[in-house]
Motif scaffolding. Structure first.
Motif, PDB file in Angstrom:
ATOM      1  N   SER A 134       0.831  -1.209   0.000  1.00 28.53           N
ATOM      2  CA  SER A 134       0.000   0.000   0.000  1.00 28.53           C
ATOM      3  C   SER A 134       0.861   1.253   0.000  1.00 28.53           C
ATOM      4  N   LYS A 135       1.905   1.254   0.804  1.00 32.39           N
ATOM      5  CA  LYS A 135       2.796   2.410   0.893  1.00 32.39           C
ATOM      6  C   LYS A 135       3.449   2.696  -0.456  1.00 32.39           C
ATOM      7  N   ALA A 136       3.904   1.658  -1.126  1.00 32.26           N
ATOM      8  CA  ALA A 136       4.565   1.835  -2.422  1.00 32.26           C
ATOM      9  C   ALA A 136       3.606   2.427  -3.451  1.00 32.26           C
ATOM     10  N   LEU A 137       2.363   1.925  -3.471  1.00 31.35           N
ATOM     11  CA  LEU A 137       1.368   2.445  -4.415  1.00 31.35           C
ATOM     12  C   LEU A 137       1.075   3.915  -4.132  1.00 31.35           C
ATOM     13  N   LEU A 138       0.822   4.256  -2.872  1.00 32.88           N
ATOM     14  CA  LEU A 138       0.488   5.631  -2.522  1.00 32.88           C
ATOM     15  C   LEU A 138       1.656   6.578  -2.776  1.00 32.88           C
ATOM     16  N   ALA A 139       2.871   6.112  -2.485  1.00 38.32           N
ATOM     17  CA  ALA A 139       4.053   6.957  -2.708  1.00 38.32           C
ATOM     18  C   ALA A 139       4.241   7.271  -4.184  1.00 38.32           C
ATOM     19  N   ALA A 140       4.082   6.256  -5.026  1.00 39.49           N
ATOM     20  CA  ALA A 140       4.247   6.455  -6.471  1.00 39.49           C
ATOM     21  C   ALA A 140       3.190   7.410  -7.004  1.00 39.49           C
ATOM     22  N   GLU A 141       1.933   7.229  -6.558  1.00 36.90           N
ATOM     23  CA  GLU A 141       0.857   8.107  -7.011  1.00 36.90           C
ATOM     24  C   GLU A 141       1.078   9.540  -6.537  1.00 36.90           C
ATOM     25  N   ARG A 142       1.429   9.694  -5.261  1.00 42.49           N
ATOM     26  CA  ARG A 142       1.566  11.043  -4.708  1.00 42.49           C
ATOM     27  C   ARG A 142       2.695  11.813  -5.373  1.00 42.49           C
ATOM     28  N   GLN A 143       3.762  11.128  -5.691  1.00 38.68           N
ATOM     29  CA  GLN A 143       4.879  11.805  -6.361  1.00 38.68           C
ATOM     30  C   GLN A 143       4.431  12.385  -7.698  1.00 38.68           C
ATOM     31  N   LEU A 144       3.689  11.591  -8.460  1.00 45.93           N
ATOM     32  CA  LEU A 144       3.217  12.057  -9.768  1.00 45.93           C
ATOM     33  C   LEU A 144       2.176  13.164  -9.615  1.00 45.93           C
ATOM     34  N   ILE A 145       1.336  13.059  -8.584  1.00 51.29           N
ATOM     35  CA  ILE A 145       0.324  14.090  -8.348  1.00 51.29           C
ATOM     36  C   ILE A 145       0.984  15.423  -7.991  1.00 51.29           C
TER      37      ILE A 145
ATOM     38  N   LEU B   1      -6.221   1.188  -1.940  1.00 48.08           N
ATOM     39  CA  LEU B   1      -6.498   0.976  -3.358  1.00 48.08           C
ATOM     40  C   LEU B   1      -5.974   2.122  -4.225  1.00 48.08           C
ATOM     41  N   GLY B   2      -5.523   3.197  -3.584  1.00 45.63           N
ATOM     42  CA  GLY B   2      -5.036   4.348  -4.330  1.00 45.63           C
ATOM     43  C   GLY B   2      -6.163   5.247  -4.790  1.00 45.63           C
ATOM     44  N   GLY B   3      -5.791   6.327  -5.447  1.00 47.78           N
ATOM     45  CA  GLY B   3      -6.768   7.235  -6.034  1.00 47.78           C
ATOM     46  C   GLY B   3      -7.118   8.433  -5.187  1.00 47.78           C
ATOM     47  N   SER B   4      -6.869   8.358  -3.866  1.00 51.39           N
ATOM     48  CA  SER B   4      -7.253   9.474  -2.997  1.00 51.39           C
ATOM     49  C   SER B   4      -6.209  10.580  -2.987  1.00 51.39           C
ATOM     50  N   GLY B   5      -4.958  10.245  -3.285  1.00 53.57           N
ATOM     51  CA  GLY B   5      -3.890  11.230  -3.238  1.00 53.57           C
ATOM     52  C   GLY B   5      -3.336  11.458  -1.848  1.00 53.57           C
ATOM     53  N   LEU B   6      -3.728  10.636  -0.870  1.00 56.52           N
ATOM     54  CA  LEU B   6      -3.222  10.792   0.491  1.00 56.52           C
ATOM     55  C   LEU B   6      -1.710  10.671   0.497  1.00 56.52           C
ATOM     56  N   SER B   7      -1.044  11.535   1.274  1.00 55.99           N
ATOM     57  CA  SER B   7       0.411  11.500   1.324  1.00 55.99           C
ATOM     58  C   SER B   7       0.904  10.255   2.045  1.00 55.99           C
ATOM     59  N   THR B   8       2.106   9.829   1.701  1.00 54.06           N
ATOM     60  CA  THR B   8       2.687   8.630   2.295  1.00 54.06           C
ATOM     61  C   THR B   8       2.886   8.794   3.791  1.00 54.06           C
ATOM     62  N   ASP B   9       3.345   9.959   4.219  1.00 55.49           N
ATOM     63  CA  ASP B   9       3.578  10.196   5.644  1.00 55.49           C
ATOM     64  C   ASP B   9       2.309   9.974   6.457  1.00 55.49           C
ATOM     65  N   THR B  10       1.222  10.497   5.972  1.00 53.51           N
ATOM     66  CA  THR B  10      -0.035  10.384   6.706  1.00 53.51           C
ATOM     67  C   THR B  10      -0.549   8.947   6.681  1.00 53.51           C
ATOM     68  N   PHE B  11      -0.377   8.254   5.565  1.00 54.21           N
ATOM     69  CA  PHE B  11      -0.772   6.843   5.520  1.00 54.21           C
ATOM     70  C   PHE B  11       0.010   6.028   6.541  1.00 54.21           C
TER      71      PHE B  11
ATOM     72  N   GLY C  10      -3.892  18.455   0.622  1.00 56.68           N
ATOM     73  CA  GLY C  10      -4.839  17.429   0.188  1.00 56.68           C
ATOM     74  C   GLY C  10      -5.100  16.332   1.188  1.00 56.68           C
ATOM     75  N   ASP C  11      -4.342  16.261   2.297  1.00 57.10           N
ATOM     76  CA  ASP C  11      -4.543  15.173   3.254  1.00 57.10           C
ATOM     77  C   ASP C  11      -5.919  15.221   3.915  1.00 57.10           C
ATOM     78  N   ILE C  12      -6.371  16.428   4.261  1.00 61.25           N
ATOM     79  CA  ILE C  12      -7.649  16.526   4.977  1.00 61.25           C
ATOM     80  C   ILE C  12      -8.804  16.042   4.106  1.00 61.25           C
ATOM     81  N   ILE C  13      -8.868  16.504   2.862  1.00 59.31           N
ATOM     82  CA  ILE C  13      -9.964  16.051   1.999  1.00 59.31           C
ATOM     83  C   ILE C  13      -9.862  14.554   1.735  1.00 59.31           C
ATOM     84  N   SER C  14      -8.635  14.034   1.649  1.00 58.95           N
ATOM     85  CA  SER C  14      -8.462  12.601   1.423  1.00 58.95           C
ATOM     86  C   SER C  14      -8.934  11.785   2.615  1.00 58.95           C
ATOM     87  N   LEU C  15      -8.761  12.332   3.818  1.00 59.13           N
ATOM     88  CA  LEU C  15      -9.122  11.600   5.032  1.00 59.13           C
ATOM     89  C   LEU C  15     -10.599  11.724   5.392  1.00 59.13           C
ATOM     90  N   ILE C  16     -11.179  12.908   5.220  1.00 61.49           N
ATOM     91  CA  ILE C  16     -12.548  13.081   5.703  1.00 61.49           C
ATOM     92  C   ILE C  16     -13.583  12.683   4.662  1.00 61.49           C
TER      93      ILE C  16
END
Length: 421
Positions: free
Chosen positions: A29-40, A104-114, A160-166
């Motif tokens: 999960s961390k790898a997927l979110l990190a890759a997505e967030r970097q591109l975002i 599953l990805g798609g939210s854009g949540l940062s890796t640190d917060t995950f 973007g973390d807040i909108i991704s979380l709430i």
């Protein structure tokens, strides 16, 4: 009948809620979110693109720019109402559902917060939310309280973390899961009691419901049933078994489906063309909401069966005795009280108003899923009171069998999570 499905997401949530087995693979999960967030982040900085909640305020104010430093302000603006502390199981259902959807990805949540959320999920925590403040369009107010409960309000967030979380339907999905659990528990009690005097299904229906795991529950049926007939409610367990299976399997399937797809707004997608950012409505939880309606109807049906059974057993005792004793007087009152409880359940309808105009018309449709779950919890509590009365009637008639409802409940969970349906 619902198509075959091992309901692996439901299984993962179930194991986390009751066994605290974390529901997602951390490294994957961390790898997927990190890759997505970097591109975002690259897309947001290089292309100077705007993304709802990442570079802007929320709702009708999404045309107003917001920096990452204003994330706490956005969080605090949603902390309305008086929160109530949830028990640890409901709290785990909420965090477990959020982790499954985020992974599953798609939210854009940062890796640190995950990473922090994952670590919190493996520790002890408590959540306090005002679940009655849902307006059914992402449940961002209860969602903000979830974030405040586990993270506090002084954290330095990434944009973007807040909108991704709430945002998302994770709270209504978690509550639907707890409804499923509570309904299974009540139904297990019902089966154990009802099977003490109700007649088992006829041979053509043996093995048809719940994989045949309850074929032995109920009074033995002879090959030739002679008059007088028993009441409809007692002469055959097939109808209640059939509708219960349809309702419970339907809700389990929709919970599993909700846990198995991203739920966020905006929703990011990484394609050959690069980063795509969609404003959409994946937080709408209509599948779960409509399944909850079926479960609520099933609870109403159980309530009716319980009341009629209570009256039937009270009449038997009365017919056998002309002497006045405490048991007889209690049984005289039992069906009347059970009827009053049944009326309360029948009159507690689920909300069916799905439209309006919130946030300047931006949020004009809502799913009412969380509101519906709260209604059903109330109805299940009333049903449990009915079952207590029925149990006393059965004991007074000396008919209570040795059925262990926890074993029945375990069998139901095993069936719902299997790949046989």
């Amino acid at each position: 009948m619902v198509a075959k499905n091992d309901r692996r997401n439901l299984v993962k949530l179930h194991r986390y809620v009751w066994g605290k087995v974390l529901p997602v693979d951390f490294e994957e999960s961390k790898a997927l979110l990190a890759a997505e967030r970097q591109l975002i982040d690259i897309a947001l900085s290089e292309n100077r693109q705007s993304a709802y909640g990442f570079t802007t305020l929320f709702g009708p104010n999404d045309n107003v720019s917001a920096s990452s430093k204003e994330q706490n302000l956005l969080l605090k603006s949603h902390l309305l109402g008086q929160p109530e502390e949830l028990d640890k199981f409901r709290s785990r259902a909420i965090i477990g559902a959020k982790l499954l959807q985020i992974s599953l990805g798609g939210s854009g949540l940062s890796t640190d917060t995950f990473v922090d959320l994952y670590n919190i999920a493996g520790d002890e925590y408590s959540i306090s939310i005002p679940s009655n403040l849902s307006y059914g369009s992402g449940d961002v107010v209860p969602g903000a309280w979830v974030v405040y409960s586990v993270f506090g309000c002084q954290r330095e967030w990434n944009s973007g973390d807040i909108i991704s979380l709430i945002n998302g339907n994770y709270i209504s999905t978690a509550y639907a899961y707890m409804v499923l659990h509570a309904t299974l528990s009540a139904f297990s009690r019902f089966l154990c009691m009802f099977g003490s005097f109700a007649v088992s299904p006829p041979p053509p229906y043996k093995g048809k419901f719940f994989g045949g795991i309850f074929d032995e529950i109920g009074v033995f049926r002879s090959a030739w049933n002679t008059p007088p007939q028993l009441p409809v409610s007692i002469r055959d367990m097939s109808p209640i078994l059939e509708v219960s299976e349809e309702s419970l399997v339907g809700l389990a399937s929709h919970i599993d489906k909700s846990l198995g797809r991203p739920s966020a707004n905006p929703l990011f997608s990484i394609t050959d063309k690069g980063v795509e950012c969609y404003s959409q409505s994946s937080f709408m939880n209509f599948g779960v909401r409509f399944s909850l309606a079926s479960v609520n109807d099933f609870i109403c049906l159980m309530s009716s069966y319980v009341q009629r059974s209570t009256e039937y057993l009270s009449r038997i005792k009365y017919a056998e005795s002309n002497s006045i004793n405490l048991n007889l007087l209690e049984l005289t009152q039992a069906p009347k009280v059970s009827e009053a409880l049944r009326i309360q359940i029948e009159s507690n309808h689920l909300p069916r108003d799905f439209s309006g105009s919130m946030s300047g018309g931006v949020e004009d449709i809502w799913d009412t899923a969380l509101m519906s779950s709260n209604k059903i919890f109330h109805n299940i509590n009333i049903l449990e009171s009915q079952l207590n009365i029925l149990e006393k009637c059965i004991r007074n008639n000396g008919d209570l069998n040795g059925c262990n409802f926890r074993e029945v409940e375990s069998s139901l969970w095993e069936y719902l999570c299997s790949n046989k349906i």
